[in-house]
Design a protein around this motif. Structure first.
Motif, PDB file in Angstrom:
ATOM      1  N   THR A  48      28.764   3.467 -34.684  1.00  0.00           N
ATOM      2  CA  THR A  48      27.924   2.567 -33.891  1.00  0.00           C
ATOM      3  C   THR A  48      27.064   1.645 -34.758  1.00  0.00           C
ATOM      4  O   THR A  48      26.868   1.888 -35.946  1.00  0.00           O
ATOM      5  CB  THR A  48      26.965   3.350 -32.972  1.00  0.00           C
ATOM      6  N   TYR A  49      26.550   0.620 -34.103  1.00  0.00           N
ATOM      7  CA  TYR A  49      25.523  -0.249 -34.670  1.00  0.00           C
ATOM      8  C   TYR A  49      24.314  -0.200 -33.749  1.00  0.00           C
ATOM      9  O   TYR A  49      24.460  -0.096 -32.536  1.00  0.00           O
ATOM     10  CB  TYR A  49      25.964  -1.714 -34.702  1.00  0.00           C
ATOM     11  N   THR A  50      23.130  -0.302 -34.323  1.00  0.00           N
ATOM     12  CA  THR A  50      21.937  -0.635 -33.567  1.00  0.00           C
ATOM     13  C   THR A  50      21.743  -2.117 -33.819  1.00  0.00           C
ATOM     14  O   THR A  50      21.780  -2.558 -34.969  1.00  0.00           O
ATOM     15  CB  THR A  50      20.710   0.143 -34.061  1.00  0.00           C
ATOM     16  N   VAL A  51      21.595  -2.886 -32.743  1.00  0.00           N
ATOM     17  CA  VAL A  51      21.501  -4.342 -32.869  1.00  0.00           C
ATOM     18  C   VAL A  51      20.298  -4.873 -32.108  1.00  0.00           C
ATOM     19  O   VAL A  51      19.795  -4.221 -31.186  1.00  0.00           O
ATOM     20  CB  VAL A  51      22.781  -5.040 -32.347  1.00  0.00           C
ATOM     21  N   ILE A  52      19.827  -6.054 -32.508  1.00  0.00           N
ATOM     22  CA  ILE A  52      18.824  -6.789 -31.742  1.00  0.00           C
ATOM     23  C   ILE A  52      19.429  -8.132 -31.379  1.00  0.00           C
ATOM     24  O   ILE A  52      20.249  -8.677 -32.123  1.00  0.00           O
ATOM     25  CB  ILE A  52      17.489  -6.978 -32.500  1.00  0.00           C
ATOM     26  N   PHE A  53      19.046  -8.634 -30.202  1.00  0.00           N
ATOM     27  CA  PHE A  53      19.546  -9.929 -29.755  1.00  0.00           C
ATOM     28  C   PHE A  53      18.549 -10.551 -28.801  1.00  0.00           C
ATOM     29  O   PHE A  53      17.708  -9.857 -28.230  1.00  0.00           O
ATOM     30  CB  PHE A  53      20.925  -9.795 -29.085  1.00  0.00           C
ATOM     31  N   GLU A  54      18.645 -11.868 -28.656  1.00  0.00           N
ATOM     32  CA  GLU A  54      17.759 -12.592 -27.742  1.00  0.00           C
ATOM     33  C   GLU A  54      18.421 -12.584 -26.369  1.00  0.00           C
ATOM     34  O   GLU A  54      19.391 -13.302 -26.128  1.00  0.00           O
ATOM     35  CB  GLU A  54      17.510 -14.013 -28.240  1.00  0.00           C
ATOM     36  N   ALA A  55      17.909 -11.771 -25.458  1.00  0.00           N
ATOM     37  CA  ALA A  55      18.491 -11.594 -24.127  1.00  0.00           C
ATOM     38  C   ALA A  55      18.259 -12.822 -23.247  1.00  0.00           C
ATOM     39  O   ALA A  55      19.097 -13.188 -22.435  1.00  0.00           O
ATOM     40  CB  ALA A  55      17.923 -10.351 -23.462  1.00  0.00           C
ATOM     41  N   SER A  56      17.104 -13.442 -23.399  1.00  0.00           N
ATOM     42  CA  SER A  56      16.757 -14.691 -22.733  1.00  0.00           C
ATOM     43  C   SER A  56      15.702 -15.342 -23.616  1.00  0.00           C
ATOM     44  O   SER A  56      15.161 -14.685 -24.504  1.00  0.00           O
ATOM     45  CB  SER A  56      16.266 -14.452 -21.300  1.00  0.00           C
ATOM     46  N   PRO A  57      15.417 -16.614 -23.414  1.00  0.00           N
ATOM     47  CA  PRO A  57      14.469 -17.287 -24.313  1.00  0.00           C
ATOM     48  C   PRO A  57      13.159 -16.503 -24.498  1.00  0.00           C
ATOM     49  O   PRO A  57      12.459 -16.207 -23.540  1.00  0.00           O
ATOM     50  CB  PRO A  57      14.231 -18.633 -23.629  1.00  0.00           C
ATOM     51  N   GLY A  58      12.896 -16.110 -25.732  1.00  0.00           N
ATOM     52  CA  GLY A  58      11.673 -15.393 -26.062  1.00  0.00           C
ATOM     53  C   GLY A  58      11.670 -13.915 -25.733  1.00  0.00           C
ATOM     54  O   GLY A  58      10.680 -13.239 -25.943  1.00  0.00           O
ATOM     55  N   VAL A  59      12.792 -13.376 -25.221  1.00  0.00           N
ATOM     56  CA  VAL A  59      12.881 -11.955 -24.882  1.00  0.00           C
ATOM     57  C   VAL A  59      13.973 -11.319 -25.730  1.00  0.00           C
ATOM     58  O   VAL A  59      15.141 -11.711 -25.656  1.00  0.00           O
ATOM     59  CB  VAL A  59      13.175 -11.743 -23.380  1.00  0.00           C
ATOM     60  N   TYR A  60      13.599 -10.331 -26.530  1.00  0.00           N
ATOM     61  CA  TYR A  60      14.512  -9.670 -27.449  1.00  0.00           C
ATOM     62  C   TYR A  60      14.768  -8.247 -26.989  1.00  0.00           C
ATOM     63  O   TYR A  60      13.871  -7.582 -26.472  1.00  0.00           O
ATOM     64  CB  TYR A  60      13.930  -9.670 -28.866  1.00  0.00           C
ATOM     65  N   GLU A  61      16.005  -7.787 -27.182  1.00  0.00           N
ATOM     66  CA  GLU A  61      16.361  -6.412 -26.836  1.00  0.00           C
ATOM     67  C   GLU A  61      17.020  -5.749 -28.030  1.00  0.00           C
ATOM     68  O   GLU A  61      17.672  -6.403 -28.843  1.00  0.00           O
ATOM     69  CB  GLU A  61      17.309  -6.377 -25.641  1.00  0.00           C
ATOM     70  N   GLU A  62      16.832  -4.443 -28.103  1.00  0.00           N
ATOM     71  CA  GLU A  62      17.481  -3.620 -29.113  1.00  0.00           C
ATOM     72  C   GLU A  62      18.347  -2.621 -28.372  1.00  0.00           C
ATOM     73  O   GLU A  62      17.911  -2.049 -27.363  1.00  0.00           O
ATOM     74  CB  GLU A  62      16.431  -2.888 -29.948  1.00  0.00           C
ATOM     75  N   THR A  63      19.582  -2.434 -28.846  1.00  0.00           N
ATOM     76  CA  THR A  63      20.494  -1.518 -28.173  1.00  0.00           C
ATOM     77  C   THR A  63      21.483  -0.930 -29.173  1.00  0.00           C
ATOM     78  O   THR A  63      21.548  -1.363 -30.322  1.00  0.00           O
ATOM     79  CB  THR A  63      21.236  -2.251 -27.018  1.00  0.00           C
ATOM     80  N   HIS A  64      22.238   0.060 -28.733  1.00  0.00           N
ATOM     81  CA  HIS A  64      23.321   0.647 -29.525  1.00  0.00           C
ATOM     82  C   HIS A  64      24.639   0.175 -28.950  1.00  0.00           C
ATOM     83  O   HIS A  64      24.786   0.094 -27.727  1.00  0.00           O
ATOM     84  CB  HIS A  64      23.286   2.179 -29.451  1.00  0.00           C
ATOM     85  N   VAL A  65      25.602  -0.113 -29.828  1.00  0.00           N
ATOM     86  CA  VAL A  65      26.937  -0.524 -29.409  1.00  0.00           C
ATOM     87  C   VAL A  65      27.966   0.167 -30.299  1.00  0.00           C
ATOM     88  O   VAL A  65      27.654   0.574 -31.422  1.00  0.00           O
ATOM     89  CB  VAL A  65      27.114  -2.052 -29.488  1.00  0.00           C
ATOM     90  N   LEU A  66      29.173   0.308 -29.773  1.00  0.00           N
ATOM     91  CA  LEU A  66      30.259   0.860 -30.580  1.00  0.00           C
ATOM     92  C   LEU A  66      30.815  -0.219 -31.500  1.00  0.00           C
ATOM     93  O   LEU A  66      31.034  -1.351 -31.074  1.00  0.00           O
ATOM     94  CB  LEU A  66      31.380   1.383 -29.679  1.00  0.00           C
ATOM     95  N   ARG A  67      31.052   0.134 -32.748  1.00  0.00           N
ATOM     96  CA  ARG A  67      31.603  -0.821 -33.715  1.00  0.00           C
ATOM     97  C   ARG A  67      32.919  -1.414 -33.230  1.00  0.00           C
ATOM     98  O   ARG A  67      33.202  -2.578 -33.485  1.00  0.00           O
ATOM     99  CB  ARG A  67      31.851  -0.136 -35.054  1.00  0.00           C
ATOM    100  N   GLU A  68      33.718  -0.619 -32.559  1.00  0.00           N
ATOM    101  CA  GLU A  68      35.043  -1.091 -32.139  1.00  0.00           C
ATOM    102  C   GLU A  68      34.970  -2.249 -31.142  1.00  0.00           C
ATOM    103  O   GLU A  68      35.967  -2.937 -30.920  1.00  0.00           O
ATOM    104  CB  GLU A  68      35.875   0.053 -31.560  1.00  0.00           C
TER     105      GLU A  68
END
Length: 92
Positions: free
Chosen positions: A62-82
């Motif tokens: 897995t990866y733990t990732v951060i991304f901009e879900a909407s302008p100015g709102v960031y989320e952190e989540t886990h995803v499968l590498r595959e």
């Protein structure tokens, strides 16, 4: 999306930290921890669409990732590498 954390522009320091997180990563970190990936669907084999995220932690599956879900709102989540592909950086 299996969200661990969400923060936005109204959260002041947290949003500022999130926006600059990728650039603030130490050069000593393993290469996977600074790469950007394109996540398919929800990152677990479901959902639709895709989004680009920055890897902050990783393990064998897995990866733990951060991304901009909407302008100015960031989320952190886990995803499968595959369900991720590396986003190549433009070399100028």
């Amino acid at each position: 999306v299996s969200t661990l954390s969400t923060w936005g522009a109204n959260d002041g320091a947290a949003a500022t930290a999130a926006a600059g997180y990728a650039g603030a990563l130490s050069r000593d970190r393993p290469r996977a921890h600074t790469k950007r990936v394109r996540v398919a669907g929800d990152g677990w084999g479901g959902g639709s669409g895709e989004y680009v995220a920055t890897v902050t932690e990783s393990d064998r599956l897995t990866y733990t990732v951060i991304f901009e879900a909407s302008p100015g709102v960031y989320e952190e989540t886990h995803v499968l590498r595959e369900h991720c592909t590396t986003v190549k950086r433009d070399r100028k």
